[in-house]
Scaffold this active site. Structure first.
Site, PDB file in Angstrom:
ATOM      1  N   LEU A 367       5.876   6.631   5.961  1.00 42.96           N
ATOM      2  CA  LEU A 367       7.342   6.681   5.861  1.00 42.96           C
ATOM      3  C   LEU A 367       7.910   7.691   6.839  1.00 42.96           C
ATOM      4  CD1 LEU A 367       7.846   6.652   1.996  1.00 42.96           C
ATOM      5  CD2 LEU A 367       8.418   4.828   3.599  1.00 42.96           C
ATOM      6  N   GLY A 368       7.176   8.764   7.070  1.00 50.78           N
ATOM      7  CA  GLY A 368       7.683   9.770   7.978  1.00 50.78           C
ATOM      8  C   GLY A 368       6.751  10.950   8.051  1.00 50.78           C
ATOM      9  N   GLY A 371       7.803  18.424   7.870  1.00 51.42           N
ATOM     10  CA  GLY A 371       7.264  19.723   8.215  1.00 51.42           C
ATOM     11  C   GLY A 371       5.948  20.009   7.526  1.00 51.42           C
ATOM     12  N   PHE A 372       5.766  19.455   6.371  1.00 47.65           N
ATOM     13  CA  PHE A 372       4.574  19.799   5.596  1.00 47.65           C
ATOM     14  C   PHE A 372       3.470  18.759   5.690  1.00 47.65           C
ATOM     15  CE2 PHE A 372       7.954  22.139   3.423  1.00 47.65           C
ATOM     16  CZ  PHE A 372       7.452  23.413   3.568  1.00 47.65           C
ATOM     17  N   GLY A 373       3.809  17.635   6.188  1.00 50.30           N
ATOM     18  CA  GLY A 373       2.760  16.627   6.285  1.00 50.30           C
ATOM     19  C   GLY A 373       3.351  15.227   6.327  1.00 50.30           C
ATOM     20  N   VAL A 375       4.216  11.428   5.004  1.00 47.62           N
ATOM     21  CA  VAL A 375       4.617  10.817   3.738  1.00 47.62           C
ATOM     22  C   VAL A 375       4.347   9.318   3.825  1.00 47.62           C
ATOM     23  CG1 VAL A 375       6.463  10.515   2.077  1.00 47.62           C
ATOM     24  CG2 VAL A 375       6.446  12.516   3.545  1.00 47.62           C
ATOM     25  N   LYS A 390       3.049  12.434  -0.460  1.00 48.51           N
ATOM     26  CA  LYS A 390       3.110  13.418   0.615  1.00 48.51           C
ATOM     27  C   LYS A 390       1.744  14.043   0.739  1.00 48.51           C
ATOM     28  CE  LYS A 390       6.841  15.465   1.698  1.00 48.51           C
ATOM     29  NZ  LYS A 390       7.869  16.293   2.326  1.00 48.51           N
ATOM     30  N   ASP A 487      14.216  25.162   0.848  1.00 50.10           N
ATOM     31  CA  ASP A 487      14.249  24.405   2.113  1.00 50.10           C
ATOM     32  C   ASP A 487      15.263  23.267   2.022  1.00 50.10           C
ATOM     33  OD1 ASP A 487      13.604  23.951   4.710  1.00 50.10           O
ATOM     34  OD2 ASP A 487      11.733  22.878   4.295  1.00 50.10           O
TER      35      ASP A 487
END
Ligand SMILES: *[C@@H]1O[C@H](CO)[C@@H](O)[C@H](O)[C@H]1NC(C)=O
Ligand SMILES: *[C@@H]1O[C@H](CO)[C@@H](O)[C@H](O)[C@H]1NC(C)=O
Ligand SMILES: *[C@@H]1O[C@H](CO)[C@@H](O)[C@H](O)[C@H]1NC(C)=O
Ligand SMILES: *[C@@H]1O[C@H](CO)[C@@H](O)[C@H](O)[C@H]1NC(C)=O
Ligand SMILES: *[C@@H]1O[C@H](CO)[C@@H](O)[C@H](O)[C@H]1NC(C)=O
Length: 669
Positions: A367-368, A371-373, A375, A390, A487
């Site tokens: 999906l995208g 910043g963290f990983g 998805v 995620k 965030d």
């Protein structure tokens, strides 16, 4: 006279019957009761046996039993008239006869198998004065070739013997009073199914084979055939020769078998047997033949030497493959699980389920990348619930427990403007978080990606701002404990089917916060949305969330990123940009031009001012979320915010480290 006549008639009848009876009886005696026999198996058969010959309980005629240097004989109990008619008178032309039998020879070593067997037609059934081994139980060491032997034999010789000029160790021979065969041939047959080509057979292969021995008295023709048991008698015999057997055999002959062993283990079996005089030998019923016993060493050695290694190799291979598959599967689906996690059990997902849900984390399901990983979209195998997974790379144990605890508590957060977190899964160096799947994706796409997503109307934007405010209020003040988001930004706001805003990605910043440790000054969150005080304290508070929210409100209203490069190559902050517009007296000029003026001026002004207030560099001047909510709902008049309050150089304050006192002094003008 009448009575005498009657009597004589009776007498005549009586005599006639007596005579008839006598004749029948005599003829029975004379022919040995029959001119044929057939045994399809020998169970219950009355044969004259000697030596090692026995009839096994299974109905096999076992001529030799595997003991070295022994012999065995088996004869039909009664003789047959050979040179006489059944009525006892000598005949001019000697009779014809036919023998057939099914045999099998078992040998430990086919090459040195001892010694052989023979079917015999002989003057006597008394072969007691004979020897085993190469003499086959037919002769002894001094009477070979003696006309007094009076036998006609067909030998199945499994031993190569020079003394009797054997051609090989696997041959068929016609022996008349002499073990030097009149004629012999290697075992085999002329195959009718293969244009009569010769096929070898191995006598001692322990396979059932059939032998046909025929003597045509008129033509003095002897012929011998051999074939595998399931085949008919070959058209072309293996051996044929001409010999006047009347010169050998007497009037009465015995029919039977002789066999002998040598220095090596061998067992000779006859399974079926038939004989006919002046007629073909009756057919042996192959289906009724007894079963050959399993032989110890040979089949076992076959099993041990060929089958067992293959089977065990296959087994080892199969087990190995299964183990490798299981290990790979284990590795593929391996997870990290620790004792402390048990209390979070319901929030724990199995990696396998997530793996299958996302079709193995295929790029198609991506999906995208945040910043963290990455998805991924997925569908849970059982419930068919759509999820977003995620995948966060994370190899620190530190902070994981606290984080998971938070995940678990976040899992209990229930708010219509919060992306529901269903649970997590831990693997080595990896953490997976399972969220609701929201079909419309994240808000930033709607703000900036004009090609893919339509521009949101003002009403929609204002609704989203209120949604996120409501979510933050819930997190900060309405839930049982204070949850910081840390965030807040458009890419962490997801839109559901009704384009309602939902806040996602809680706590991740905290995960990294823990990771960096207390002594570092590394700030987590996203540049541009970070409250200035975080640069000094590194301690997130609800008001640092409010700062980010303010930035978010400005961004949604203006359709501009918090920091954008200017044409001069400098960076222009959004706050500065809005204040500049306000300064020039046209605050609403800051509103996103993509709305083409279609917006509620009051709401837009409120949003801009509120955005500025929330992202005020001075922590104490920021409203809390309840106040924000009240402003937005119109429950409270818009904050008393005038340009003079904001006209100091906020961006410079934000960039330069100014003491709080300085700021307060500046603001309290
Ligand atoms: C084979 O037969 C002989 C003679 O009948 C006997 O002495 C011997 O024990 C038998 N051997 C086996 C293995 O049955
Ligand atoms: C005996 O049988 C043969 C042929 O089978 C026949 O030629 C002969 O006449 C018979 N003799 C008697 C006494 O019946
Ligand atoms: C078989 O022949 C031998 C001599 O060759 C003799 O001693 C013995 O009695 C005979 N056996 C029978 C049953 O006739
Ligand atoms: C049969 O066996 C002989 C000798 O053992 C060999 O020379 C010959 O080629 C074999 N024939 C066939 C058809 O196998
Ligand atoms: C076969 O041998 C017998 C006995 O020696 C003799 O009477 C007969 O004529 C011979 N038959 C032929 C066809 O040679």
């Amino acid at each position: 006279m009448r009575s005498i006549k009657r009597l004589s008639l009776l007498q005549h009848l009586l005599f006639f019957f007596l005579f008839l009876f006598l004749i029948l009886d005599l003829s029975e005696l004379a022919t040995g009761q029959q001119d044929q026999f057939v045994y399809s198996g020998f169970a219950g058969a009355n044969l004259a046996l000697d030596g090692t010959a026995t009839i096994t309980p299974d109905g096999l005629l076992e001529l030799t039993n595997g003991t070295f240097r022994l012999r065995g004989h088996a004869f039909h109990p009664t003789p047959f008239y050979f040179s006489r008619a059944p009525n006892g008178t000598a005949v001019q032309a000697p009779q014809s006869f036919a023998v057939s039998y099914v045999f099998a020879i078992y040998c430990i070593q086919a090459q040195t198998c001892g010694h052989g067997m023979a079917s015999v037609v002989a003057a006597s059934s008394n072969f007691s004065d004979t020897m085993p081994t190469q003499y086959l139980g037919l002769i002894n060491d001094h009477n070979n070739g003696d006309p007094a032997n009076r036998f006609f034999a067909v030998e199945l010789d499994t031993n190569w013997n020079d003394e009797f000029k054997d051609i090989d160790n696997n041959h068929v021979g016609i022996d008349i009073n002499n073990l030097v065969s009149v004629k012999s041939s290697s075992a085999g047959y002329y195959d009718d199914r293969d244009e009569g080509n010769f096929q070898n057979l191995t006598l001692a292969s322990y396979k059932m084979m059939q032998v046909w021995v025929e003597y045509d008295g008129g033509r003095r023709q002897i012929s011998v055939s051999l074939a595998p048991v399931d085949m008919a008698k070959p058209t072309k015999p293996l051996l044929s020769t001409t010999y006047n057997l009347s010169t050998v055999l007497p009037d009465m002959v015995y029919v039977g078998f002789s066999a002998s062993t040598g220095s090596f283990d061998s067992r000779q079996y006859v399974l079926g047997w038939s004989f006919g005089i002046n007629r073909p030998s009756p057919a042996i019923d192959i289906t009724k033949l007894p079963k050959l016993p399993r032989q110890g060493p040979k089949p076992r050695s076959k099993v041990l030497e060929i089958v067992l290694p293959i089977v065990s190799a296959t087994f080892v291979l199969a087990v190995g493959t299964v183990v490798i598959l299981l290990v790979r599967r284990r590795l593929r689906y391996a997870e990290l699980r620790e004792d402390w996690e048990t209390e979070f059990g319901p929030h724990r997902f199995s990696y396998k389920d997530l793996f299958h849900a996302t079709k193995g984390f295929k790029n198609k399901n991506l999906l995208g990348i945040g910043g963290f990983g990455k998805v991924y979209k997925g569908v849970l195998p059982k419930s068919k619930v759509e999820i977003a997974v995620k995948r966060i790379s994370h190899d620190s144990k530190q902070g994981m427990k606290e984080f998971v605890a938070e995940v678990a508590s976040i899992g209990r957060l229930q708010h219509r403007n919060i992306v529901q977190l269903h649970g997590y899964c831990r693997r080595k160096a990896e953490l997976l978080l399972v969220y609701d799947y929201l079909s419309n994706g994240s808000l930033d796409k709607y703000l900036y990606d004009q090609e893919k997503k339509p521009t949101l109307t003002w009403a929609q934007r204002y609704k989203i701002i209120k949604d996120i405010a409501s979510a933050l209020l819930y997190l900060h003040q309405e839930w049982e404990k204070v949850v910081l988001h840390r965030d807040i930004k458009p890419s962490n706001v997801l839109l559901d089917d009704g384009l309602n805003g939902r806040l996602g990605d809680f706590g991740l910043a905290r995960l990294y916060d823990h990771e960096t440790g207390p002594q570092t000054t590394h700030v987590v969150g996203t540049i541009g949305y970070l409250a200035p005080e975080l640069a000094h304290t590194n301690k997130a508070t609800p008001l640092s969330d409010v700062f980010s929210f303010g930035m978010f409100v400005l961004e949604v209203t203006c359709g501009r990123k918090p920091i954008e490069p200017t044409s001069q190559g400098n960076q222009l902050t959004l706050v500065r940009w809005v204040i500049d517009h306000w300064h020039q007296g046209f605050l609403t000029d800051a509103v996103d031009t993509k709305l083409r003026g279609a917006y509620n001026v009051d709401e837009a002004c409120l949003a801009l001012k509120l955005g500025l207030l929330c992202s005020h560099p001075l922590i104490n001047l920021r409203p809390n979320m309840r106040q924000v909510m009240q402003y937005l709902n119109g429950d409270m008049p818009p904050p008393d915010l005038n340009l003079t309050h904001m006209s100091f150089n906020i961006p410079s304050l934000m960039q330069n480290e100014v003491s709080v006192d300085d700021l307060r002094a500046a603001l309290m003008v």
